[in-house]
Design a protein around this motif. Structure first.
Motif, mmCIF file in Angstrom:
data_model
loop_
_atom_site.group_PDB
_atom_site.id
_atom_site.type_symbol
_atom_site.label_atom_id
_atom_site.label_comp_id
_atom_site.label_asym_id
_atom_site.label_seq_id
_atom_site.Cartn_x
_atom_site.Cartn_y
_atom_site.Cartn_z
ATOM 1 N N PHE A 1 45.621 -57.451 24.079
ATOM 2 C CA PHE A 1 44.930 -56.927 25.257
ATOM 3 C C PHE A 1 44.499 -58.078 26.176
ATOM 4 C CE2 PHE A 1 40.967 -55.279 27.284
ATOM 5 C CZ PHE A 1 41.552 -54.249 28.004
ATOM 6 N N VAL A 2 43.948 -59.133 25.590
ATOM 7 C CA VAL A 2 43.479 -60.286 26.356
ATOM 8 C C VAL A 2 44.631 -60.919 27.139
ATOM 9 C CG1 VAL A 2 42.805 -62.708 25.981
ATOM 10 C CG2 VAL A 2 41.397 -60.859 25.065
ATOM 11 N N VAL A 3 45.791 -61.066 26.480
ATOM 12 C CA VAL A 3 46.943 -61.680 27.154
ATOM 13 C C VAL A 3 47.403 -60.811 28.321
ATOM 14 C CG1 VAL A 3 49.336 -62.428 26.873
ATOM 15 C CG2 VAL A 3 47.668 -62.908 25.082
ATOM 16 N N VAL A 4 47.503 -59.504 28.083
ATOM 17 C CA VAL A 4 47.960 -58.587 29.136
ATOM 18 C C VAL A 4 46.995 -58.611 30.320
ATOM 19 C CG1 VAL A 4 48.346 -56.148 29.688
ATOM 20 C CG2 VAL A 4 49.246 -57.098 27.561
ATOM 21 N N VAL A 5 45.691 -58.534 30.036
ATOM 22 C CA VAL A 5 44.698 -58.520 31.113
ATOM 23 C C VAL A 5 44.725 -59.837 31.886
ATOM 24 C CG1 VAL A 5 42.214 -58.427 31.610
ATOM 25 C CG2 VAL A 5 43.209 -56.829 29.995
ATOM 26 N N ALA A 6 44.846 -60.959 31.174
ATOM 27 C CA ALA A 6 44.856 -62.264 31.853
ATOM 28 C C ALA A 6 46.063 -62.381 32.779
ATOM 29 C CB ALA A 6 44.853 -63.393 30.822
ATOM 30 N N VAL A 7 47.242 -61.944 32.302
ATOM 31 C CA VAL A 7 48.443 -61.987 33.141
ATOM 32 C C VAL A 7 48.260 -61.072 34.350
ATOM 33 C CG1 VAL A 7 50.904 -61.399 33.242
ATOM 34 C CG2 VAL A 7 50.007 -62.637 31.268
ATOM 35 N N ALA A 8 47.754 -59.853 34.119
ATOM 36 C CA ALA A 8 47.585 -58.887 35.211
ATOM 37 C C ALA A 8 46.612 -59.426 36.264
ATOM 38 C CB ALA A 8 47.086 -57.557 34.649
ATOM 39 N N LEU A 9 45.475 -59.964 35.826
ATOM 40 C CA LEU A 9 44.485 -60.479 36.781
ATOM 41 C C LEU A 9 45.047 -61.652 37.586
ATOM 42 C CD1 LEU A 9 41.170 -60.312 34.692
ATOM 43 C CD2 LEU A 9 41.754 -58.954 36.697
ATOM 44 N N THR A 10 45.854 -62.503 36.917
ATOM 45 C CA THR A 10 46.465 -63.631 37.619
ATOM 46 C C THR A 10 47.399 -63.125 38.717
ATOM 47 O OG1 THR A 10 46.393 -64.859 35.547
ATOM 48 C CG2 THR A 10 47.771 -65.765 37.295
ATOM 49 N N LEU A 11 48.248 -62.143 38.369
ATOM 50 C CA LEU A 11 49.195 -61.610 39.343
ATOM 51 C C LEU A 11 48.460 -60.941 40.502
ATOM 52 C CD1 LEU A 11 51.967 -60.170 36.984
ATOM 53 C CD2 LEU A 11 52.009 -62.299 38.320
ATOM 54 N N ILE A 12 47.410 -60.163 40.193
ATOM 55 C CA ILE A 12 46.647 -59.480 41.239
ATOM 56 C C ILE A 12 46.004 -60.520 42.171
ATOM 57 C CG2 ILE A 12 44.570 -58.073 41.655
ATOM 58 C CD1 ILE A 12 45.294 -56.569 39.026
ATOM 59 N N THR A 13 45.428 -61.569 41.587
ATOM 60 C CA THR A 13 44.776 -62.607 42.394
ATOM 61 C C THR A 13 45.762 -63.230 43.363
ATOM 62 O OG1 THR A 13 43.281 -63.069 40.572
ATOM 63 C CG2 THR A 13 43.448 -64.757 42.272
ATOM 64 N N PHE A 14 46.963 -63.573 42.854
ATOM 65 C CA PHE A 14 47.924 -64.237 43.740
ATOM 66 C C PHE A 14 48.502 -63.290 44.775
ATOM 67 C CE2 PHE A 14 47.246 -67.906 41.391
ATOM 68 C CZ PHE A 14 47.768 -68.949 42.130
ATOM 69 N N ALA A 15 48.713 -62.041 44.373
ATOM 70 C CA ALA A 15 49.208 -61.048 45.338
ATOM 71 C C ALA A 15 48.198 -60.881 46.466
ATOM 72 C CB ALA A 15 49.454 -59.722 44.630
ATOM 73 N N LEU A 16 46.920 -60.763 46.124
ATOM 74 C CA LEU A 16 45.869 -60.608 47.137
ATOM 75 C C LEU A 16 45.764 -61.841 48.030
ATOM 76 C CD1 LEU A 16 42.939 -58.822 45.238
ATOM 77 C CD2 LEU A 16 44.368 -57.898 47.065
ATOM 78 N N ALA A 17 45.855 -63.031 47.407
ATOM 79 C CA ALA A 17 45.746 -64.263 48.184
ATOM 80 C C ALA A 17 46.868 -64.345 49.225
ATOM 81 C CB ALA A 17 45.776 -65.480 47.264
ATOM 82 N N TYR A 18 48.082 -63.935 48.822
ATOM 83 C CA TYR A 18 49.202 -63.976 49.769
ATOM 84 C C TYR A 18 49.043 -62.921 50.847
ATOM 85 C CZ TYR A 18 51.763 -67.526 47.269
ATOM 86 O OH TYR A 18 52.140 -68.711 46.698
ATOM 87 N N LEU A 19 48.526 -61.742 50.459
ATOM 88 C CA LEU A 19 48.281 -60.686 51.446
ATOM 89 C C LEU A 19 47.254 -61.143 52.474
ATOM 90 C CD1 LEU A 19 48.184 -57.363 49.383
ATOM 91 C CD2 LEU A 19 49.836 -58.030 51.132
ATOM 92 N N MET A 20 46.225 -61.870 51.999
ATOM 93 C CA MET A 20 45.184 -62.357 52.899
ATOM 94 C C MET A 20 45.742 -63.323 53.936
ATOM 95 S SD MET A 20 42.534 -60.751 52.120
ATOM 96 C CE MET A 20 41.457 -61.548 53.290
ATOM 97 N N PHE B 1 45.521 -68.732 35.754
ATOM 98 C CA PHE B 1 45.859 -68.049 34.498
ATOM 99 C C PHE B 1 44.999 -68.580 33.352
ATOM 100 C CE2 PHE B 1 48.308 -67.826 30.508
ATOM 101 C CZ PHE B 1 48.252 -66.448 30.348
ATOM 102 N N ALA B 2 44.864 -69.917 33.270
ATOM 103 C CA ALA B 2 44.042 -70.513 32.210
ATOM 104 C C ALA B 2 42.605 -70.002 32.303
ATOM 105 C CB ALA B 2 44.067 -72.038 32.313
ATOM 106 N N LEU B 3 42.107 -69.864 33.534
ATOM 107 C CA LEU B 3 40.746 -69.376 33.740
ATOM 108 C C LEU B 3 40.594 -67.947 33.247
ATOM 109 C CD1 LEU B 3 37.902 -69.694 34.961
ATOM 110 C CD2 LEU B 3 38.838 -68.779 37.077
ATOM 111 N N PHE B 4 41.527 -67.074 33.646
ATOM 112 C CA PHE B 4 41.426 -65.675 33.227
ATOM 113 C C PHE B 4 41.608 -65.548 31.717
ATOM 114 C CE2 PHE B 4 42.378 -64.222 37.721
ATOM 115 C CZ PHE B 4 41.125 -63.671 37.890
ATOM 116 N N TYR B 5 42.529 -66.347 31.162
ATOM 117 C CA TYR B 5 42.721 -66.281 29.719
ATOM 118 C C TYR B 5 41.459 -66.728 28.985
ATOM 119 C CZ TYR B 5 44.008 -67.107 24.993
ATOM 120 O OH TYR B 5 43.993 -67.081 23.629
#
Lengths: 132, 126
Positions: free
Chosen positions: A108-127, A76-80
């Motif tokens: 916008f920055v906060v929303v995008v950072a949260v969204a990218l974090t969630l997508i990253t973790f969802a994908l990592a778990y799917l993998m 999250f810190a990275l995306f933010y």
């Protein structure tokens, strides 16, 4: 000389926190936090270079509850920092300085950072095949 | 009493034309880090939970090891520039401020070299 009775500017804590100031200090804080995270990257690479045993140890630490929480915080810190850094780059070009745009881009920055974090973790778990 | 005009006093002591260097270096490394980190996080999704052999194979690919070395270089360069500003702003004791900045610069270089050597030994060591 030495006049200590001069009026001081109001201290920081008397101001109501505003999105702009909060995002600004959080940009710096996330940067410092990411510097600590960079140590992890060095450890991970060094362990991988050292051999299977060290690598398994590091992976074990990362897979633990604390490890995962820290990873989530670092991602999250990275995306933010990345998104807000790009906001800074637009400012550097002289764009988006009016107060409405500053607030809109901040949200916008906060929303995008949260969204990218969630997508990253969802994908990592799917993998991993969905296994937590 | 100094009778010289302000212009005469500053003439010859002016800008060394290097005042914006830190600012420019920070932006340049930031721009480089945007695509590098997007690539890195996208790869992490696949590599973060990988076993030893898969992770090693990923780092060993010439494409990945080259990008990793670029990432490490830009990352630690950007990190020490940022930490320098933090120390300049919050450490008011002059000797401590200089000491912190020197320390963070040396540490950044050390960590970058350790990480790059690790990547190279994985990529070339077999």
């Amino acid at each position: 000389m030495g006049n200590t009775d001069r009026p001081l500017s109001p201290h920081l804590q008397v101001y109501k926190p505003q999105l702009t100031a909060v995002l600004s200090i959080f940009h710096r804080a996330s940067g410092v936090f990411l510097v600590i995270g960079s140590l992890l990257l060095v450890c991970w690479l060094a362990a991988l270079a050292q051999g299977p045993e060290s690598y398994t140890n590091v992976q074990g630490l990362l897979g633990s509850g604390i490890g995962r929480t820290l990873l989530l915080a670092w991602v999250f810190a990275l995306f933010y920092h990345l998104c807000n850094g790009m906001r800074h780059l637009f400012w550097d070009m002289g764009l988006g300085f009016d107060i409405e745009t500053v607030y809109a881009s901040g949200k916008f920055v906060v929303v995008v950072a949260v969204a990218l974090t969630l997508i990253t973790f969802a994908l990592a778990y799917l993998m991993r095949g969905g296994a937590l | 009493m100094n009778m010289r005009a302000p212009l005469a006093r500053v003439r010859g002591h002016g800008s060394a034309k290097a005042g914006a260097h830190h600012w420019w270096a920070q932006r340049l490394s930031a721009i480089a880090l945007v695509p590098l980190f997007l690539w890195f996080v996208a790869s992490l999704v696949f590599v973060a939970t990988a076993d030893y052999a898969t992770a090693k194979e990923w780092v060993s690919s010439p494409y990945n090891s080259a990008l990793l070395i670029l990432l490490i270089g830009a990352l630690f360069y950007h990190a020490q520039l940022g930490m320098q500003v933090v120390f300049e702003d919050y450490v008011s004791t002059p000797w401590l401020q200089v000491a912190s900045i020197i320390l963070v610069k040396f540490l950044a270089l050390l960590l970058a070299v350790v990480a790059i050597v690790a990547v190279l030994s994985i990529a070339l060591g077999g």
